[in-house]
Structure formats: C-alpha cells, structure tokens
Scaffold this active site. Structure first.
Site, PDB file in Angstrom:
ATOM      1  N   GLU A  38      17.037   2.049  13.425  1.00  0.00           N
ATOM      2  CA  GLU A  38      16.896   1.789  11.983  1.00  0.00           C
ATOM      3  C   GLU A  38      17.782   0.585  11.625  1.00  0.00           C
ATOM      4  O   GLU A  38      18.900   0.450  12.152  1.00  0.00           O
ATOM      5  CB  GLU A  38      17.396   3.052  11.257  1.00  0.00           C
ATOM      6  CG  GLU A  38      17.410   2.979   9.742  1.00  0.00           C
ATOM      7  CD  GLU A  38      18.013   4.264   9.134  1.00  0.00           C
ATOM      8  OE1 GLU A  38      18.636   5.064   9.864  1.00  0.00           O
ATOM      9  OE2 GLU A  38      17.850   4.454   7.908  1.00  0.00           O
ATOM     10  N   LYS A 109      10.786   4.142   4.519  1.00  0.00           N
ATOM     11  CA  LYS A 109      11.468   5.440   4.658  1.00  0.00           C
ATOM     12  C   LYS A 109      11.303   6.326   3.423  1.00  0.00           C
ATOM     13  O   LYS A 109      11.602   5.907   2.296  1.00  0.00           O
ATOM     14  CB  LYS A 109      12.953   5.199   4.941  1.00  0.00           C
ATOM     15  CG  LYS A 109      13.744   6.464   5.286  1.00  0.00           C
ATOM     16  CD  LYS A 109      15.176   6.089   5.697  1.00  0.00           C
ATOM     17  CE  LYS A 109      16.000   7.291   6.117  1.00  0.00           C
ATOM     18  NZ  LYS A 109      17.365   6.887   6.555  1.00  0.00           N
ATOM     19  N   CYS A 142      14.966   7.988  10.815  1.00  0.00           N
ATOM     20  CA  CYS A 142      16.211   8.748  10.775  1.00  0.00           C
ATOM     21  C   CYS A 142      16.129  10.054   9.983  1.00  0.00           C
ATOM     22  O   CYS A 142      15.492  10.989  10.418  1.00  0.00           O
ATOM     23  CB  CYS A 142      17.354   7.851  10.291  1.00  0.00           C
ATOM     24  SG  CYS A 142      18.955   8.468  10.847  1.00  0.00           S
TER      25      CYS A 142
END
Ligand code: ACM
Length: 262
Positions: A38, A109, A142
């Site tokens: 990331e 995300k 993540c």
C-alpha cells in the site's frame, strides 16, 4: 502461474527512490503477478491533507503508474501496487492493476484506517475483479481485511486471487488472511511493508512485514520476515480456487443461507 510480492521499507515522500527500489527488485525475479505494498511510492504517515494531495498522482498519467505500465510491458508481468491517487480534486488511497498491455484497473480503498480518514476520501469503486489471462484478480487494501465482507464480495464476484497491498500495523492480519482464504477458497498475496515512520509530533508507527502468499486450502506458501526487504514468488494453480466443493455434499457458495444473514 507465478505470483509474488515485494516487501520493503519505502522512504516517506521519496517517490524516485521508492520506484527505483521496485525496478531493481523486479529485475531480479521472474513472476507473472507482482504485488507491492500500500502507498509504496509515497510512504504512509502523512501529516496533512495537503501533504497527501501533493504526493498523489493522476492515474494513468502520473509518473508512478507510467513507470509501472512500462515495467509490466518490459517484463510481461501483471502488477498490483498501492499509490496515492489524485482524481477530480480528491485524494484516494488506491491500487492500480497494470499488465503487459497497459493499465487494467483501479481500486480505491473502502475501509480507511485511523488517520487515513483525515487525508483520503472514502473509496468509491467498490470491490472489483478483473479477468486476466492469469485468472481473475480482485484487489483489497490493507485494513479491508478486517471486514470479511470485502474478501467475500471479491470471491462472490469470481476472484481467484486477492491481491492485497498493505501497510500493516496490527499483528493479526497474516493469520486472519489464512482464514479469509479458507472461507472463500481463494489465493491471496498480501504485500506488506517493513520499517517505521514517525513524522511531525505523531506516534511512531512500526510496520510488521510478514508479507505472504496463501492457498485456498489455507497453506502458507510463502511468508516473509518482519523486517527485511524480501521478494518471493510461488507457483500456483488457479484452478484450486475454482472448485468450491468442500466435499460431495457441501458447496461453499451453494450452501450459503442468505435468509439468515444481515
Ligand atoms: C492500514 O490499513 N494501513 C492499517
């Protein structure tokens, strides 16, 4: 196919250095899919919205995506990489998927972690799966791991392999992703970073490494150290992710009881 990750410690704000690390690492390995951490090009601990914005890039015209597209074409490799994206005035914590023919897609995300909520806009793409000659690649970033719905949605949308760029701080994810793979019968490649960052007057964040490649049976095919630069590749058979029969009477998706779920 061969799937791999590159784990390293990006230098905050030094896009040139971070890109060069990736180019050097990629030159040392043969793989069909390479997953990077990331925010691999910028580092993680921003101190203001303006700072995040100033390090963000347009996709595909920004220098990071441009370099990844060139690397994909040169090495005939599919790459999933986390970068800060600048899109229509907003800054997103995003991941790009590039292939030998160019940019394939972008994921923004969904579940922003802690202060990311101060720097980034909530992702608006939803969970996406791209059909490629390697297999169907889904992306989550993540902290999305903390929400089992993310991996489940990707699996229901046909993902064979989940590419998971990460900057993990909490210790639980490597083991939790084993469960995500078992319960969805998918492969997952988590590319985490190492090192620590302490910027401004903020607390020090230490990243846990332990990047890994997990099979649909929950086997840990590769797992990196907590603190070293590592590139690792595993040979995988994507068909293992397509058989959702657990035995002659249980089908993973067929047996779901949606009427009892929220
Ligand atoms: C995280 O989502 N980077 C913890």
């Amino acid at each position: 196919m061969r799937a791999g990750f590159y784990q390293f410690a990006p230098r905050f704000g030094d896009i040139k250095y971070n890109l060069q690390k990736v180019l050097d690492a990629a030159a040392s390995v043969e793989t069909d899919l390479l997953v990077l951490p990331e925010l691999f090009n910028t580092g993680y601990q921003f101190t203001s919205e303006d700072e995040a914005k100033s390090l963000s890039e347009k996709i595909p015209s920004g220098c990071t995506t441009d370099a990844l597209i060139k690397l994909s074409a040169k090495k005939k490799v599919y790459i999933v990489a986390g970068i800060a994206e600048n899109h229509e005035g907003k800054t997103y914590n995003s991941a790009v998927l590039t292939g030998p023919d160019g940019l394939i897609g972008v994921y923004r995300k969904t579940h922003l972690f802690y202060e990311e909520k101060l720097w980034f806009s909530q992702g608006d793409t939803g969970f996406k799966v791209w059909q490629t000659p390697l297999g169907n690649i889904g992306i989550m970033i993540c902290f999305d791991w903390f929400f089992p719905e993310a991996a489940r949605t990707l699996a229901l949308r046909g993902a064979d392999i989940i590419a998971h760029p990460s900057n993990l701080i909490l210790p639980h994810c490597p083991d939790a992703m084993v469960t995500r793979c078992i319960e969805n019968r998918v492969f997952a490649v988590t590319a985490n970073r190492t090192g620590s960052e302490q910027r401004g007057d903020k607390e020090r964040l230490t990243f846990i490494g332990k990047s890994q490649i997990i099979s649909p049976a929950g086997k840990i095919l590769r797992r990196a150290s907590e603190d070293k630069d590592e590139i690792a590749v595993a040979e995988i058979n994507i068909n293992e992710a397509r058989n959702k029969n657990l035995n002659s009477m249980n089908d993973l998706f067929g047996d779901r009881k949606k009427e009892f779920y929220e």
